[in-house]
Design a protein around this motif. Structure first.
Motif, PDB file in Angstrom:
ATOM      1  N   LEU A   1       2.042   2.045  -3.300  1.00  0.00           N
ATOM      2  CA  LEU A   1       1.173   2.748  -4.393  1.00  0.00           C
ATOM      3  C   LEU A   1       0.982   3.930  -3.888  1.00  0.00           C
ATOM      4  O   LEU A   1       0.754   4.727  -5.193  1.00  0.00           O
ATOM      5  CB  LEU A   1      -0.329   1.932  -3.931  1.00  0.00           C
TER       6      LEU A   1
ATOM      7  N   GLU B   1      -4.297  10.983  -0.942  1.00  0.00           N
ATOM      8  CA  GLU B   1      -5.771  11.150  -1.514  1.00  0.00           C
ATOM      9  C   GLU B   1      -6.045  12.528  -1.563  1.00  0.00           C
ATOM     10  O   GLU B   1      -6.628  13.138  -2.642  1.00  0.00           O
ATOM     11  CB  GLU B   1      -6.766  10.166  -1.144  1.00  0.00           C
TER      12      GLU B   1
ATOM     13  N   SER C   1      -2.205   7.389   3.310  1.00  0.00           N
ATOM     14  CA  SER C   1      -2.850   7.225   2.117  1.00  0.00           C
ATOM     15  C   SER C   1      -4.014   8.315   2.072  1.00  0.00           C
ATOM     16  O   SER C   1      -4.076   8.799   0.821  1.00  0.00           O
ATOM     17  CB  SER C   1      -3.569   5.634   2.305  1.00  0.00           C
TER      18      SER C   1
ATOM     19  N   GLN D   1      -6.561   2.768  -4.287  1.00  0.00           N
ATOM     20  CA  GLN D   1      -6.133   1.295  -4.208  1.00  0.00           C
ATOM     21  C   GLN D   1      -5.632   1.211  -2.600  1.00  0.00           C
ATOM     22  O   GLN D   1      -6.042   0.210  -1.820  1.00  0.00           O
ATOM     23  CB  GLN D   1      -5.483   0.904  -5.065  1.00  0.00           C
ATOM     24  N   SER D   2      -4.501   2.272  -2.393  1.00  0.00           N
ATOM     25  CA  SER D   2      -3.774   2.166  -1.123  1.00  0.00           C
ATOM     26  C   SER D   2      -4.612   2.304  -0.053  1.00  0.00           C
ATOM     27  O   SER D   2      -4.694   1.513   1.110  1.00  0.00           O
ATOM     28  CB  SER D   2      -2.775   3.167  -1.109  1.00  0.00           C
TER      29      SER D   2
ATOM     30  N   ALA E   1      -7.978   1.712   0.221  1.00  0.00           N
ATOM     31  CA  ALA E   1      -8.766   0.706   0.443  1.00  0.00           C
ATOM     32  C   ALA E   1      -7.949  -0.496   1.105  1.00  0.00           C
ATOM     33  O   ALA E   1      -8.654  -1.128   1.948  1.00  0.00           O
ATOM     34  CB  ALA E   1      -9.281   0.099  -1.004  1.00  0.00           C
ATOM     35  N   LEU E   2      -6.809  -0.764   0.578  1.00  0.00           N
ATOM     36  CA  LEU E   2      -5.869  -1.818   1.413  1.00  0.00           C
ATOM     37  C   LEU E   2      -5.951  -1.424   2.854  1.00  0.00           C
ATOM     38  O   LEU E   2      -5.903  -2.363   3.658  1.00  0.00           O
ATOM     39  CB  LEU E   2      -4.624  -1.882   0.623  1.00  0.00           C
TER      40      LEU E   2
ATOM     41  N   PRO F   1       0.790  -1.201  -0.046  1.00  0.00           N
ATOM     42  CA  PRO F   1      -0.010  -0.019   0.110  1.00  0.00           C
ATOM     43  C   PRO F   1       0.864   1.028   0.159  1.00  0.00           C
ATOM     44  O   PRO F   1       0.525   2.306  -0.689  1.00  0.00           O
ATOM     45  CB  PRO F   1      -0.804  -0.190   1.375  1.00  0.00           C
TER      46      PRO F   1
ATOM     47  N   GLU G   1      -6.306   6.835  -9.010  1.00  0.00           N
ATOM     48  CA  GLU G   1      -6.549   5.507  -9.157  1.00  0.00           C
ATOM     49  C   GLU G   1      -5.765   4.584  -8.161  1.00  0.00           C
ATOM     50  O   GLU G   1      -6.105   3.755  -7.316  1.00  0.00           O
ATOM     51  CB  GLU G   1      -6.301   4.820 -10.413  1.00  0.00           C
ATOM     52  N   LEU G   2      -4.464   5.029  -8.122  1.00  0.00           N
ATOM     53  CA  LEU G   2      -3.174   4.265  -7.280  1.00  0.00           C
ATOM     54  C   LEU G   2      -3.615   4.370  -5.847  1.00  0.00           C
ATOM     55  O   LEU G   2      -3.500   3.448  -4.884  1.00  0.00           O
ATOM     56  CB  LEU G   2      -1.861   4.667  -7.903  1.00  0.00           C
TER      57      LEU G   2
END
Length: 401
Positions: free
Chosen positions: A106, A150, A146, A128-129, A131-132, A103, A124-125
């Motif tokens: 990312l 974001e 993260s 993903q981080s 969410a993980l 993560p 997008e990347l």
């Protein structure tokens, strides 16, 4: 800077203490926090070399070190090289037993994508981080990183509502993990200020900037991070249509840099562009002070040094110090003084980060008095260096003409 554990990771990513790698990684994090990406790159390369010799180049935990290295290379706009490093890091990070390595990678790739103008891919990347990391309740500080990324990218994409929400959540998690007085909390506050400034909510921006200035004064004192806080204040006032207040904030920014010999020596030209433009604009608007404001713009433009000229000056300064024992001794005393002040500021930040019930006001006051005494001693060494060896002092960190 409070960051992730700096350790040597042996097979499958399980950590084991490694003092030399610990030092290199902490140094890399420290230089990155000051946005000195070239020195951060050097430190991460040393960490990578130590790890490769200790555990081999195919060890999964090297993915994390490679990711840090790749990010600092990308921050210097060397994207072909950084992409190769990211490509090597990804399969290792995915295999690491440390669940946060991938993560984090990312997030770093997202920042690299944004630097290359590919903002949708960057978002997008980082999503993903996020969410993980949301799947790991124990890693709330990692989730904060993260969310911070974001929010930053969403702001740059004009998604201000998304940016404000994720920045607020990020700050809350940083405060839970590290306390209220921390490098990352200050970064989150700065981001919140930038978001509301873009939304033209200038009163909220001023309030957040005041928080930022207070945090950075506690954490760093006169320094480039504090100067960035004053620069944000100047940008807020400029956009709010208050040029006099903006120029006053730019002056505070310059004072924070000039007061700290290290900050003055490392100042970058782009950090002073806003000040120079503000002074020139004000000189055209105020004919009575035309000469004074023009002179002020000229002096501000001289503060930063960059490129080959700065490197050559630094090399000449080092040779002169090495050839003159008295200069070498005073320079060492100056460096030791800076280290003492930095250590005390970190101690104060840690003390002030404790829960309210655990804080000790008397102990905090004692640390503040120690910082004041150390700063006074440091100023005395600096003045002695300027008095006894003025040519060296001017060469090492010149005052504006």
């Amino acid at each position: 800077k409070a960051s992730w554990k700096a350790v040597v990771h042996f097979p499958l990513g399980r950590p084991s203490a490694g003092p030399k790698t610990l030092w290199s990684r902490e140094l890399g994090d420290g230089y990155n926090s000051l946005r000195d990406y070239a020195r951060a790159e050097d430190a991460w390369r040393r960490a990578l070399d130590i790890q490769e010799r200790a555990v081999g180049a195919a060890n999964p935990a090297l993915g994390d070190t490679l990711g840090h290295l790749a990010l600092n290379v990308a921050n210097q706009k060397r994207f072909t090289e950084s992409e190769a490093l990211f490509g090597r890091a990804e399969p290792l990070a995915k295999r690491s037993a440390e669940p946060d390595h991938y993560p984090r990678l990312l997030v770093y790739r997202a920042f690299s994508e944004e630097l290359q103008g590919r903002l949708p891919r960057a978002l997008e990347l980082v999503a993903q981080s996020t969410a993980l990391r949301r799947q790991r309740p124990a890693g709330r500080d990692a989730l904060a990183h993260s969310l911070y990324a974001e929010a930053s990218l969403a702001m740059k994409g004009g998604e201000l509502a998304r940016a404000a929400q994720t920045a607020r959540e990020s700050r809350g998690l940083f405060e839970q993990a590290y306390g209220g007085v921390n490098w990352w909390v200050a970064e989150a506050v700065e981001l919140q200020g930038d978001i509301v400034r873009r939304a033209k909510r200038f009163d909220d921006a001023r309030r957040l900037n005041a928080e930022l200035v207070a945090l950075r004064e506690t954490l760093f004192g006169p320094s480039r991070p504090l100067a960035r806080a004053f620069a944000q204040a100047a940008e807020i006032e400029q956009e709010a249509g208050r040029p006099d207040a903006a120029l006053a904030a730019w002056r505070r920014m310059a004072a924070a840099v000039v007061k700290d010999r290290r900050a003055r020596a490392e100042a970058a030209p782009d950090e002073f562009v806003g000040f120079v433009l503000a002074a020139l604009r004000q000189s055209r608007a105020d004919g009575r002070n035309l000469q004074a404001l023009t002179d002020e713009a000229f002096r501000a433009a001289q503060v930063p040094r960059a490129g080959a000229a700065a490197q050559a000056i630094a090399q000449m300064s080092a040779r002169l110090a090495a050839a003159t024992p008295e200069i070498a001794a005073l320079t060492r005393d100056l460096q030791d003084g800076y280290a003492s002040v930095d250590g005390s500021r970190r101690e104060l930040a840690a003390a002030m980060s404790k829960p309210a019930a655990e804080r000790d006001a008397a102990a905090e006051d004692a640390i503040k008095r120690r910082i004041a005494e150390q700063s006074t001693a440091l100023d005395a060494i600096d003045k002695r260096l300027q008095r006894e060896f003025p040519d060296y002092a001017q060469l090492q960190s010149p005052e504006p003409a």
